[in-house]
Design a protein around this motif. Structure first.
Motif, short mmCIF file in Angstrom:
data_model
loop_
_atom_site.label_atom_id
_atom_site.label_comp_id
_atom_site.label_asym_id
_atom_site.label_seq_id
_atom_site.Cartn_x
_atom_site.Cartn_y
_atom_site.Cartn_z
N ILE A 118 0.85 -1.19 0.00
CA ILE A 118 0.00 0.00 0.00
C ILE A 118 0.89 1.24 0.00
CG2 ILE A 118 -1.69 1.34 1.31
CD1 ILE A 118 -2.87 -1.25 2.31
N LYS A 119 0.65 2.08 -0.99
CA LYS A 119 1.36 3.34 -1.10
C LYS A 119 0.37 4.49 -1.13
CE LYS A 119 5.49 1.56 -3.43
NZ LYS A 119 6.43 1.76 -4.58
N ASN A 120 0.91 5.69 -1.03
CA ASN A 120 0.06 6.88 -1.04
C ASN A 120 -0.12 7.38 -2.48
OD1 ASN A 120 -1.36 9.11 0.29
ND2 ASN A 120 0.32 10.34 -0.53
N LEU A 121 -1.36 7.74 -2.81
CA LEU A 121 -1.67 8.26 -4.14
C LEU A 121 -2.41 9.58 -4.00
CD1 LEU A 121 -1.86 7.91 -7.27
CD2 LEU A 121 -4.06 6.77 -6.86
N GLY A 122 -1.92 10.60 -4.69
CA GLY A 122 -2.59 11.89 -4.68
C GLY A 122 -3.55 12.02 -5.85
N LEU A 123 -4.75 12.50 -5.57
CA LEU A 123 -5.77 12.71 -6.61
C LEU A 123 -6.25 14.16 -6.52
CD1 LEU A 123 -7.98 9.50 -6.13
CD2 LEU A 123 -6.17 9.84 -7.82
N LYS A 151 -5.60 7.50 -13.72
CA LYS A 151 -4.72 6.44 -14.21
C LYS A 151 -5.21 5.04 -13.82
CE LYS A 151 -0.67 9.44 -14.32
NZ LYS A 151 0.73 9.67 -13.87
N ASN A 152 -6.46 4.97 -13.34
CA ASN A 152 -7.09 3.69 -13.01
C ASN A 152 -6.25 2.82 -12.07
OD1 ASN A 152 -9.41 4.11 -14.70
ND2 ASN A 152 -8.11 3.68 -16.48
N LYS A 153 -5.73 3.45 -11.04
CA LYS A 153 -4.98 2.71 -10.03
C LYS A 153 -5.94 1.95 -9.12
CE LYS A 153 -0.93 4.40 -11.21
NZ LYS A 153 0.19 3.57 -11.74
N ARG A 154 -5.45 0.93 -8.45
CA ARG A 154 -6.25 0.19 -7.47
C ARG A 154 -6.29 1.02 -6.18
NH1 ARG A 154 -3.82 -5.46 -6.43
NH2 ARG A 154 -5.72 -5.69 -5.19
N LEU A 155 -7.49 1.42 -5.80
CA LEU A 155 -7.63 2.32 -4.65
C LEU A 155 -8.07 1.56 -3.41
CD1 LEU A 155 -9.47 5.36 -6.31
CD2 LEU A 155 -7.02 4.88 -6.18
N GLY A 156 -7.62 2.07 -2.27
CA GLY A 156 -8.05 1.55 -0.97
C GLY A 156 -8.87 2.60 -0.25
N TYR A 186 -26.36 12.42 -14.21
CA TYR A 186 -25.21 12.93 -14.95
C TYR A 186 -23.92 12.85 -14.12
CZ TYR A 186 -29.12 14.81 -17.62
OH TYR A 186 -30.31 14.93 -18.31
N ASN A 187 -23.84 11.82 -13.28
CA ASN A 187 -22.67 11.59 -12.43
C ASN A 187 -22.45 12.71 -11.42
OD1 ASN A 187 -21.98 9.12 -13.72
ND2 ASN A 187 -21.01 10.27 -15.37
N ALA A 188 -23.53 13.30 -10.96
CA ALA A 188 -23.45 14.34 -9.93
C ALA A 188 -23.19 13.70 -8.57
CB ALA A 188 -24.77 15.13 -9.88
N ALA A 222 -13.66 3.05 -7.29
CA ALA A 222 -12.60 2.83 -8.28
C ALA A 222 -12.41 4.02 -9.21
CB ALA A 222 -12.90 1.57 -9.08
N GLU A 223 -13.52 4.71 -9.56
CA GLU A 223 -13.43 5.82 -10.51
C GLU A 223 -13.00 7.13 -9.86
OE1 GLU A 223 -17.67 5.74 -8.95
OE2 GLU A 223 -16.10 4.28 -9.50
#
Length: 299
Positions: A118-123, A151-156, A186-188, A222-223
């Motif tokens: 598990i690493k840190n990912l910034g969004l 980038k469709n990474k696997r998120l936790g 509309y994905n709100a 995931a999105e």
């Protein structure tokens, strides 16, 4: 030479300085159905009139009685609770209305153990410099920015969320953090992923303000997901959305970012719901709230 500042203000309207004496009012308190404890910062709106108010920290609210139709539905939306509607009539004052709201059961899925490091990912926003302009609301309004998993990474789980709070306004006022799934029209923003009241305040403006959410165990979709700031007000002040004059700025001001070519920011107004912000600068970059998040990334 002064910079030209574009004020983008989607707001409710403060009734500070406005006398309610000649308005027929509905006054009440929102409480937990089981514990009878008051529910602070609850959205209360009239469906047909498309106006509303936010209860204060004691769960107390004031809204004007309906004026358009013979009756209307008073809609009560409290974080972590089922929605409740109460029938109210035109021109009929109500004193000491108590609305009991049932708590929503949280459905827990099966626990899945995911192997890997598990690493840190910034969004979200990456820019260090905010754009010109301001994003400011009134109590009960929200701005939600979609922190997309490009980038469709696997998120936790969600670790932290951050807001760039401007140096103007009142940066140390409290606000509520909201986390949503993008499952509305509309994905709100729609489904709350953070179902507890997380009310925070920054020590100063002109910089990023970060909130640690690791203890809430929020699983990131995931999105990606929406991170929102909700303007609130404490004490015995009351605000409503049907008075459109004497606008008084309130609370902190977020700064925008122009680093995205797509609109990822939605604004919310009590009684009117969510609307996508579609403004752009001269280069075609969209005007978005400067918000970011850190999540677990599973390698």
């Amino acid at each position: 030479m002064f910079k030209r500042i574009l004020f983008i203000v989607f707001f409710l309207v403060s009734i500070t300085g406005i006398t309610w004496a000649q308005t027929v009012q509905i006054k009440g308190t929102i409480v937990d159905k089981d514990t009878k404890e008051p529910l602070p910062f609850t959205s209360v709106g009239l469906k047909d009139e498309q106006i509303g108010a936010l209860s204060n920290e004691h769960g107390v609210f004031i809204v004007p009685a309906p004026t358009k139709n013979g009756q209307d539905s008073l809609m009560v939306v409290a974080l972590g609770y089922h929605r409740k509607t109460v029938l109210v009539k035109r021109g009929v004052a109500v004193e000491n209305l108590v609305v009991e709201v049932p708590k929503r059961a949280i459905e827990l899925g099966g626990v899945t153990v995911q192997a890997g490091k598990i690493k840190n990912l910034g969004l979200g926003a990456k820019s260090k410099d905010p754009g010109d302009g301001m994003i400011q609301g009134q109590p009960g309004s929200q701005y939600a920015f979609f922190v997309k998993n490009d980038k469709n990474k696997r998120l936790g789980n969600v670790r932290t969320v951050s807001f760039y709070i401007g140096e103007n306004g009142f940066p140390r006022e409290p606000f509520r953090v909201r986390i949503y799934k993008a499952d509305g029209n509309y994905n709100a923003p729609n489904t709350d992923l953070l179902t507890e009241n997380v009310v925070v305040s920054a020590s100063r403006g002109g910089e990023w303000y970060t909130i640690d959410l690791t203890s809430y165990n929020i699983v990131a979709p995931a999105e990606g997901f929406f991170v929102a700031m909700e303007w609130i007000v404490g004490g015995d002040k009351f605000y409503s959305t049907n008075f459109m004059d004497n606008y008084t700025p309130y609370g902190q001001i977020m700064r925008p970012t122009f680093e995205f070519k797509e609109s990822r920011t939605w604004s919310y107004t009590i009684g009117k719901g969510w609307n996508l912000l579609t403004l752009a600068n001269g280069s075609g970059q969209r005007y978005n709230a400067m918000i970011k998040a850190e999540v677990d990334m599973i390698k």
